[in-house]
Motif scaffolding. Structure first.
Motif, PDB file in Angstrom:
ATOM      1  N   ALA A 140      20.192  -5.451   7.244  1.00 26.54           N
ATOM      2  CA  ALA A 140      19.921  -4.351   6.324  1.00 26.54           C
ATOM      3  C   ALA A 140      18.446  -4.350   5.946  1.00 26.54           C
ATOM      4  CB  ALA A 140      20.792  -4.473   5.077  1.00 26.54           C
ATOM      5  N   ALA A 141      17.911  -3.186   5.666  1.00 24.74           N
ATOM      6  CA  ALA A 141      16.513  -3.069   5.247  1.00 24.74           C
ATOM      7  C   ALA A 141      16.336  -3.590   3.824  1.00 24.74           C
ATOM      8  CB  ALA A 141      16.074  -1.610   5.319  1.00 24.74           C
ATOM      9  N   THR A 142      15.142  -4.075   3.520  1.00 27.76           N
ATOM     10  CA  THR A 142      14.792  -4.344   2.134  1.00 27.76           C
ATOM     11  C   THR A 142      14.581  -3.008   1.412  1.00 27.76           C
ATOM     12  OG1 THR A 142      12.475  -4.543   2.831  1.00 27.76           O
ATOM     13  CG2 THR A 142      13.728  -6.588   2.597  1.00 27.76           C
ATOM     14  N   VAL A 143      14.508  -3.061   0.081  1.00 28.23           N
ATOM     15  CA  VAL A 143      14.373  -1.807  -0.667  1.00 28.23           C
ATOM     16  C   VAL A 143      13.034  -1.130  -0.383  1.00 28.23           C
ATOM     17  CG1 VAL A 143      15.998  -2.418  -2.478  1.00 28.23           C
ATOM     18  CG2 VAL A 143      13.581  -3.052  -2.722  1.00 28.23           C
ATOM     19  N   GLY A 144      12.007  -1.912  -0.058  1.00 28.43           N
ATOM     20  CA  GLY A 144      10.740  -1.379   0.421  1.00 28.43           C
ATOM     21  C   GLY A 144      10.203  -0.220  -0.388  1.00 28.43           C
ATOM     22  N   THR A 145      10.203   0.957   0.223  1.00 26.66           N
ATOM     23  CA  THR A 145       9.731   2.173  -0.451  1.00 26.66           C
ATOM     24  C   THR A 145      10.854   3.203  -0.569  1.00 26.66           C
ATOM     25  OG1 THR A 145       8.938   3.065   1.668  1.00 26.66           O
ATOM     26  CG2 THR A 145       7.368   1.817   0.347  1.00 26.66           C
ATOM     27  N   ARG A 172       0.831  -1.205   0.000  1.00 25.14           N
ATOM     28  CA  ARG A 172       0.000   0.000   0.000  1.00 25.14           C
ATOM     29  C   ARG A 172       0.869   1.260   0.000  1.00 25.14           C
ATOM     30  NH1 ARG A 172      -2.819  -3.346   3.945  1.00 25.14           N
ATOM     31  NH2 ARG A 172      -4.723  -4.158   2.992  1.00 25.14           N
ATOM     32  N   GLU A 173       1.902   1.238   0.834  1.00 25.94           N
ATOM     33  CA  GLU A 173       2.788   2.399   0.890  1.00 25.94           C
ATOM     34  C   GLU A 173       3.575   2.551  -0.407  1.00 25.94           C
ATOM     35  OE1 GLU A 173       6.373   4.366   3.595  1.00 25.94           O
ATOM     36  OE2 GLU A 173       5.493   2.456   4.204  1.00 25.94           O
ATOM     37  N   LEU A 174       4.033   1.429  -0.967  1.00 30.03           N
ATOM     38  CA  LEU A 174       4.768   1.480  -2.228  1.00 30.03           C
ATOM     39  C   LEU A 174       3.907   2.099  -3.328  1.00 30.03           C
ATOM     40  CD1 LEU A 174       7.246   0.719  -3.978  1.00 30.03           C
ATOM     41  CD2 LEU A 174       6.158  -1.509  -4.352  1.00 30.03           C
ATOM     42  N   ILE A 175       2.664   1.669  -3.428  1.00 34.24           N
ATOM     43  CA  ILE A 175       1.775   2.194  -4.460  1.00 34.24           C
ATOM     44  C   ILE A 175       1.555   3.688  -4.264  1.00 34.24           C
ATOM     45  CG2 ILE A 175      -0.616   2.109  -5.273  1.00 34.24           C
ATOM     46  CD1 ILE A 175      -0.411  -0.981  -4.707  1.00 34.24           C
ATOM     47  N   ALA A 176       1.386   4.110  -3.014  1.00 27.74           N
ATOM     48  CA  ALA A 176       1.230   5.543  -2.744  1.00 27.74           C
ATOM     49  C   ALA A 176       2.466   6.320  -3.176  1.00 27.74           C
ATOM     50  CB  ALA A 176       0.957   5.757  -1.258  1.00 27.74           C
ATOM     51  N   ARG A 177       3.645   5.768  -2.911  1.00 28.67           N
ATOM     52  CA  ARG A 177       4.883   6.450  -3.300  1.00 28.67           C
ATOM     53  C   ARG A 177       5.033   6.484  -4.826  1.00 28.67           C
ATOM     54  NH1 ARG A 177       8.709   6.472   0.954  1.00 28.67           N
ATOM     55  NH2 ARG A 177       7.539   6.746   2.909  1.00 28.67           N
ATOM     56  N   PHE A 226      14.570 -10.068  -1.537  1.00 23.75           N
ATOM     57  CA  PHE A 226      13.213  -9.680  -1.148  1.00 23.75           C
ATOM     58  C   PHE A 226      13.029  -8.177  -1.317  1.00 23.75           C
ATOM     59  CE2 PHE A 226      14.774 -13.215   1.463  1.00 23.75           C
ATOM     60  CZ  PHE A 226      13.864 -14.208   1.122  1.00 23.75           C
ATOM     61  N   LEU A 227      11.851  -7.791  -1.784  1.00 22.54           N
ATOM     62  CA  LEU A 227      11.585  -6.366  -1.991  1.00 22.54           C
ATOM     63  C   LEU A 227      10.944  -5.711  -0.781  1.00 22.54           C
ATOM     64  CD1 LEU A 227      10.305  -6.234  -5.687  1.00 22.54           C
ATOM     65  CD2 LEU A 227      12.645  -6.344  -4.801  1.00 22.54           C
ATOM     66  N   SER A 228      10.364  -6.503   0.122  1.00 25.71           N
ATOM     67  CA  SER A 228       9.715  -5.925   1.291  1.00 25.71           C
ATOM     68  C   SER A 228       9.924  -6.841   2.491  1.00 25.71           C
ATOM     69  CB  SER A 228       8.220  -5.712   1.046  1.00 25.71           C
ATOM     70  OG  SER A 228       7.539  -6.950   0.944  1.00 25.71           O
ATOM     71  N   ASP A 229       9.614  -6.303   3.665  1.00 29.36           N
ATOM     72  CA  ASP A 229       9.804  -7.061   4.907  1.00 29.36           C
ATOM     73  C   ASP A 229       8.621  -7.992   5.156  1.00 29.36           C
ATOM     74  OD1 ASP A 229      12.006  -5.476   5.098  1.00 29.36           O
ATOM     75  OD2 ASP A 229      11.557  -4.684   7.075  1.00 29.36           O
ATOM     76  N   HIS A 230       8.442  -8.971   4.268  1.00 32.04           N
ATOM     77  CA  HIS A 230       7.358  -9.924   4.502  1.00 32.04           C
ATOM     78  C   HIS A 230       7.843 -11.029   5.439  1.00 32.04           C
ATOM     79  CE1 HIS A 230       9.491 -12.030   1.377  1.00 32.04           C
ATOM     80  NE2 HIS A 230       9.078 -11.207   0.432  1.00 32.04           N
ATOM     81  N   PHE A 239      14.296   3.098  -5.358  1.00 28.81           N
ATOM     82  CA  PHE A 239      13.545   1.946  -5.853  1.00 28.81           C
ATOM     83  C   PHE A 239      12.230   2.399  -6.478  1.00 28.81           C
ATOM     84  CE2 PHE A 239      10.577  -1.682  -4.769  1.00 28.81           C
ATOM     85  CZ  PHE A 239      10.970  -2.475  -5.832  1.00 28.81           C
ATOM     86  N   VAL A 240      11.552   3.328  -5.837  1.00 26.52           N
ATOM     87  CA  VAL A 240      10.313   3.873  -6.401  1.00 26.52           C
ATOM     88  C   VAL A 240      10.589   4.502  -7.762  1.00 26.52           C
ATOM     89  CG1 VAL A 240       8.513   5.609  -6.088  1.00 26.52           C
ATOM     90  CG2 VAL A 240       9.244   4.206  -4.147  1.00 26.52           C
ATOM     91  N   SER A 241      11.673   5.272  -7.852  1.00 27.10           N
ATOM     92  CA  SER A 241      12.044   5.885  -9.132  1.00 27.10           C
ATOM     93  C   SER A 241      12.369   4.826 -10.182  1.00 27.10           C
ATOM     94  CB  SER A 241      13.236   6.820  -8.947  1.00 27.10           C
ATOM     95  OG  SER A 241      12.900   7.933  -8.145  1.00 27.10           O
ATOM     96  N   ALA A 242      12.950   3.709  -9.749  1.00 32.30           N
ATOM     97  CA  ALA A 242      13.265   2.628 -10.683  1.00 32.30           C
ATOM     98  C   ALA A 242      11.997   2.041 -11.292  1.00 32.30           C
ATOM     99  CB  ALA A 242      14.069   1.542  -9.968  1.00 32.30           C
TER     100      ALA A 242
END
Length: 374
Positions: free
Chosen positions: A301-306, A66-71, A272-276, A310-313
């Motif tokens: 380390a964090a995933t790329v998440g938002t 949801r946050e990724l889509i918003a970004r 992984f792209l998110s912290d699932h 990554f959003v720009s990519a």
């Protein structure tokens, strides 16, 4: 509906993901969806379900999507593009077929799909293409044409986001140990046979991860002045023990590093792209418990998440594919070897181990440029 020409001929972006339970009552139905047709016994589902129940029955993946889509919407607006962004999952609400049906009702005729999986393999690519084919078939003649965007593993924005995460994790380690830390890059284990058959020529899954790890290590060295040793390891193995899966397991490797005297480790989940749940349980719970038992200083380390890069990519991949579909000359943003992946999957790429099924975004059906039929 679309402002500007950067996304033409597309009139929508569809984010396609795995899905996850939203509460305790969702856990077993979700796992039944994930394992349907695989003969997984109920007791195994209950065992895995405990991982989710330890986190309140909720996977982090849906909120992060949801946050990724918003970004992504914000980034599109920032560059002057107005295009709707939809979201459909394989295993939980919002289901992909429901979302494609909604797109059809909204009058969407052609959409680009970003799959939240960065690498080539059956489970990470073709299975999603099968999901897309099933959704389009279920919706029928009114369904939009859907083109899957290429894998994002080699995009510089994906690499820089992972680099930021590793540098941040190094900063969490004791200063005396940080310069000698081992960078342990982690991804999902898959059956060895599936890994060998990944990509159009085989062995793409491991090769792509190794390219990402090497690029991140190089960028980390440029930013810190330290050349770190690194490894690629695996987590989340499942299936019968007689079937070989990719190794070493992250916990086994941590045992080896401790025995060798490593001063510290950074666990970097580049697969992984998110912290699932594979990150929240397999790394944050099990692997960090292993490092604590071993007395091995560790940071995850964090995933790329938002991450903004990554959003720009994602937006960049949309613009790139749209330009290619318009027949324009396109320079693919890429880290280099093994080079950017393909827009349209070659025939029989990443085959289904249980037999061929229709899969969108392939080259086998001349009557539909978005279909790859066996």
């Amino acid at each position: 509906m679309t402002t500007g020409s950067q996304v033409e001929p597309y009139d929508a972006l569809l984010v396609v993901s795995f899905g996850g339970p939203e509460g305790q009552e969702d856990v077993i139905p979700f796992l039944e969806n994930v394992t349907r047709g695989k003969g997984v016994p109920r007791e195994r589902l209950e065992e895995v379900g405990e991982h989710y129940r330890a986190f309140g029955g909720k996977s982090p993946i849906n909120d992060q999507n949801r946050e990724l889509i918003a970004r992504v919407r914000d980034e599109l607006a920032r560059v002057g593009v107005s295009v709707p962004v939809y979201w459909g999952n394989r295993n939980w609400h919002p289901y992909l077929t429901d979302e494609v049906n909604r797109m059809a009702a909204d009058g969407i005729r052609r959409a680009a799909a970003f799959v939240t999986s960065a690498y080539s393999s059956y489970s990470g690519c073709r299975q999603y293409r099968e999901d897309l084919a099933r959704a389009v078939t279920d919706v029928g003649a009114s369904a939009p044409r859907i083109d899957r965007l290429r894998h994002c593993f080699d995009h510089p924005g994906f690499i820089s986001a992972n680099t930021d995460s590793v540098v941040g994790a190094l900063g969490e380690l004791p200063r005396a140990a940080a310069d000698g830390a081992r960078l342990v890059f982690v991804t999902h284990s898959i059956p060895v046979t599936m890994a060998r058959e990944s990509g159009p020529h085989g062995d793409a899954y491991v090769a792509q991860h190794e390219a990402v790890a090497s690029s991140v290590v190089q960028q980390v060295a440029e930013r810190t002045g330290v050349s770190y040793d690194h490894d690629l390891v695996f987590c989340s193995r499942s299936g019968p023990p007689e079937v070989p899966w990719l190794e070493p397991d992250v916990n086994d490797h941590l045992e080896t590093l401790a025995a060798e005297g490593a001063p510290a480790v950074v666990l970097a989940p580049i697969g992984f792209l998110s912290d699932h749940m594979e990150v929240a349980y397999d790394l944050d719970t099990e692997a960090l418990a292993t490092t604590k038992r071993l007395g091995l200083p560790a940071a995850r380390a964090a995933t790329v998440g938002t991450h903004p890069d990554f959003v720009s990519a994602i937006v960049g991949l949309l613009f790139e594919r749209a330009a290619a579909e318009r027949g324009e000359s396109v320079t693919r943003a890429s880290i280099g070897a093994p080079g950017p992946s393909w827009d349209t999957c070659p025939a029989h790429c990443c085959p289904n181990p249980r037999g061929p099924l229709p899969a969108l975004c392939g080259r086998d059906d001349p009557t539909n440029p978005g279909a790859d039929l066996p």
